[in-house]
Design an enzyme around this catalytic site. Structure first.
Site, PDB file in Angstrom:
ATOM      1  N   ARG A  96       0.870  12.376  -8.774  1.00 35.71           N
ATOM      2  CA  ARG A  96       1.414  11.040  -8.486  1.00 35.71           C
ATOM      3  C   ARG A  96       2.888  10.942  -8.871  1.00 35.71           C
ATOM      4  O   ARG A  96       3.636  10.183  -8.277  1.00 35.71           O
ATOM      5  CB  ARG A  96       0.649   9.955  -9.246  1.00 35.71           C
ATOM      6  CG  ARG A  96      -0.754   9.708  -8.776  1.00 35.71           C
ATOM      7  CD  ARG A  96      -1.348   8.493  -9.502  1.00 35.71           C
ATOM      8  NE  ARG A  96      -2.787   8.403  -9.349  1.00 35.71           N
ATOM      9  CZ  ARG A  96      -3.400   7.856  -8.315  1.00 35.71           C
ATOM     10  NH1 ARG A  96      -2.707   7.362  -7.324  1.00 35.71           N
ATOM     11  NH2 ARG A  96      -4.718   7.805  -8.269  1.00 35.71           N
ATOM     12  N   ASP A 116      -4.908   5.405   5.742  1.00 37.13           N
ATOM     13  CA  ASP A 116      -5.595   6.507   6.419  1.00 37.13           C
ATOM     14  C   ASP A 116      -6.522   5.926   7.474  1.00 37.13           C
ATOM     15  O   ASP A 116      -6.076   5.525   8.528  1.00 37.13           O
ATOM     16  CB  ASP A 116      -6.404   7.334   5.413  1.00 37.13           C
ATOM     17  CG  ASP A 116      -5.564   8.309   4.614  1.00 37.13           C
ATOM     18  OD1 ASP A 116      -4.956   9.180   5.231  1.00 37.13           O
ATOM     19  OD2 ASP A 116      -5.544   8.197   3.381  1.00 37.13           O
ATOM     20  N   PHE A 160      -2.978  16.236   4.240  1.00 39.24           N
ATOM     21  CA  PHE A 160      -3.228  15.770   2.881  1.00 39.24           C
ATOM     22  C   PHE A 160      -1.905  15.740   2.125  1.00 39.24           C
ATOM     23  O   PHE A 160      -1.333  16.784   1.839  1.00 39.24           O
ATOM     24  CB  PHE A 160      -4.230  16.681   2.171  1.00 39.24           C
ATOM     25  CG  PHE A 160      -4.886  16.009   0.998  1.00 39.24           C
ATOM     26  CD1 PHE A 160      -6.193  15.596   1.070  1.00 39.24           C
ATOM     27  CD2 PHE A 160      -4.170  15.763  -0.164  1.00 39.24           C
ATOM     28  CE1 PHE A 160      -6.805  14.958  -0.009  1.00 39.24           C
ATOM     29  CE2 PHE A 160      -4.756  15.122  -1.246  1.00 39.24           C
ATOM     30  CZ  PHE A 160      -6.077  14.725  -1.167  1.00 39.24           C
ATOM     31  N   GLU A 179       0.831  -1.202   0.000  1.00 42.80           N
ATOM     32  CA  GLU A 179       0.000   0.000   0.000  1.00 42.80           C
ATOM     33  C   GLU A 179       0.863   1.248   0.000  1.00 42.80           C
ATOM     34  O   GLU A 179       1.968   1.242   0.539  1.00 42.80           O
ATOM     35  CB  GLU A 179      -0.887   0.035   1.249  1.00 42.80           C
ATOM     36  CG  GLU A 179      -2.186  -0.691   1.104  1.00 42.80           C
ATOM     37  CD  GLU A 179      -3.247   0.128   0.381  1.00 42.80           C
ATOM     38  OE1 GLU A 179      -2.911   1.045  -0.400  1.00 42.80           O
ATOM     39  OE2 GLU A 179      -4.424  -0.159   0.594  1.00 42.80           O
ATOM     40  N   ASP A 180       0.327   2.315  -0.573  1.00 46.64           N
ATOM     41  CA  ASP A 180       1.003   3.601  -0.507  1.00 46.64           C
ATOM     42  C   ASP A 180       0.774   4.253   0.853  1.00 46.64           C
ATOM     43  O   ASP A 180       1.698   4.699   1.505  1.00 46.64           O
ATOM     44  CB  ASP A 180       0.556   4.531  -1.641  1.00 46.64           C
ATOM     45  CG  ASP A 180      -0.959   4.701  -1.732  1.00 46.64           C
ATOM     46  OD1 ASP A 180      -1.709   3.967  -1.064  1.00 46.64           O
ATOM     47  OD2 ASP A 180      -1.401   5.577  -2.502  1.00 46.64           O
TER      48      ASP A 180
END
Length: 184
Positions: free
Chosen positions: A169, A107, A156, A103-104
């Site tokens: 990205r 959250d 964010f 996973e990046d």
């Protein structure tokens, strides 16, 4: 060394290229040790994990297979509801295999909790998680993450696979997006 000239939409660089590269090398070494006897299949979660998956896989000194899933969670704006649907499923069977989800960012953990349950229902030998980033202050469910690159503040972030409206990205670092960009 910190990025001196970030993108104009970036408030500040949180993690530069070198920090990311060094941490992925450490994680890759640990994964290679942990799975030396039985290499895992790496399952990247599209689209955000593309950069992490590519760079992490190159740091794992084992024969590893890679596969991809794309999932979508329903919710309002930038919030996840945890209601998930599969947009792209795995190409192969994971029965009896060690699976390492890549996973990046984690959250709330709601989508990942669903994904873990879904993959575990397919009969793998094991399912673990490797995530470049985790936001502990944003967690809504408890997820056991075996390999964590960095814990970051609940801000964010964009870059290194992370996006806002499909942009940013390709930035080679992780940066905090200016509030004025996403609050307009």
């Amino acid at each position: 060394m910190p990025q001196t000239h970030p993108h104009p939409d970036v408030d500040r660089v949180l993690l530069d290229e070198q920090q990311i590269r060094e941490r992925l090398a450490e994680l890759g070494e640990q994964i290679a040790e942990d799975y030396a006897d039985e290499p895992p299949i790496l399952v990247g979660v599209l689209k955000g994990a593309v950069m992490v998956m590519a760079d992490l896989a190159r740091q794992i000194d084992l024969k590893v297979e890679m596969d991809w899933m794309a999932v979508s969670s329903y919710g309002s704006g930038t919030k996840s509801s945890g209601v998930v649907r599969i947009l792209k499923d795995l190409s192969g069977d994971i029965t009896g295999r060690n699976v390492l989800i890549v996973e990046d960012i984690i959250d709330s953990g709601l989508t990942l909790k669903w994904l873990l349950s879904n993959l575990r229902s397919r009969g793998p030998k094991s399912v673990e998680i490797a995530a470049l980033l985790r936001k502990p202050d944003a967690a809504r469910v408890d997820i056991d993450v075996k390999y964590i690159g960095f814990d970051i503040p609940n801000e964010f972030v964009i870059g290194y696979g992370l996006d806002f409206a499909e942009n940013y990205r390709n930035l080679p670092y992780v940066g905090v997006l200016l509030r004025s960009i996403y609050e307009d």
